[in-house]
Design a protein around this motif. Structure first.
Motif, short mmCIF file in Angstrom:
data_model
loop_
_atom_site.label_atom_id
_atom_site.label_comp_id
_atom_site.label_asym_id
_atom_site.label_seq_id
_atom_site.Cartn_x
_atom_site.Cartn_y
_atom_site.Cartn_z
N THR A 1 120.82 -21.25 114.93
CA THR A 1 120.35 -21.65 116.26
C THR A 1 120.76 -20.59 117.27
N ALA B 1 120.10 -22.47 105.38
CA ALA B 1 119.26 -23.51 105.97
C ALA B 1 118.74 -23.06 107.32
N GLY B 2 117.47 -23.31 107.58
CA GLY B 2 116.84 -22.90 108.83
C GLY B 2 117.47 -23.52 110.05
N HIS B 3 117.93 -24.74 109.94
CA HIS B 3 118.55 -25.40 111.10
C HIS B 3 119.94 -24.86 111.39
N ALA B 4 120.48 -24.06 110.50
CA ALA B 4 121.83 -23.52 110.70
C ALA B 4 121.84 -22.32 111.64
N SER C 1 126.29 -21.62 106.91
CA SER C 1 126.20 -20.74 108.07
C SER C 1 127.55 -20.19 108.49
#
Length: 63
Positions: free
Chosen positions: A51, A46-49, A8
């Motif tokens: 936010t 990554a999806g969690h990156a 990210s």
């Protein structure tokens, strides 16, 4: 086709480099993401990156 996972921080740096034309970094950083745009590699993040806090950081960091 190769699959590439972009950190990210790399994505944020590329966006900032392009937005403010930060030399000499913009040439290489935009090339990294351009390989995805021209279908030389499959790019992933990554999806969690991604936010809301990271998006706000991007907006305010570029000013």
């Amino acid at each position: 086709m190769k699959k590439v996972l972009f950190d990210s921080d790399v994505i944020i740096d590329v966006i900032i480099d392009v937005m403010v034309n930060r030399q000499p970094f913009v040439a290489n950083s935009s090339l990294a993401l351009n390989t995805v745009a021209i279908f030389k590699v499959e790019g992933y993040i990554a999806g969690h990156a991604v936010t809301p806090e990271r998006l706000l950081e991007l907006v305010f960091r570029s000013k």
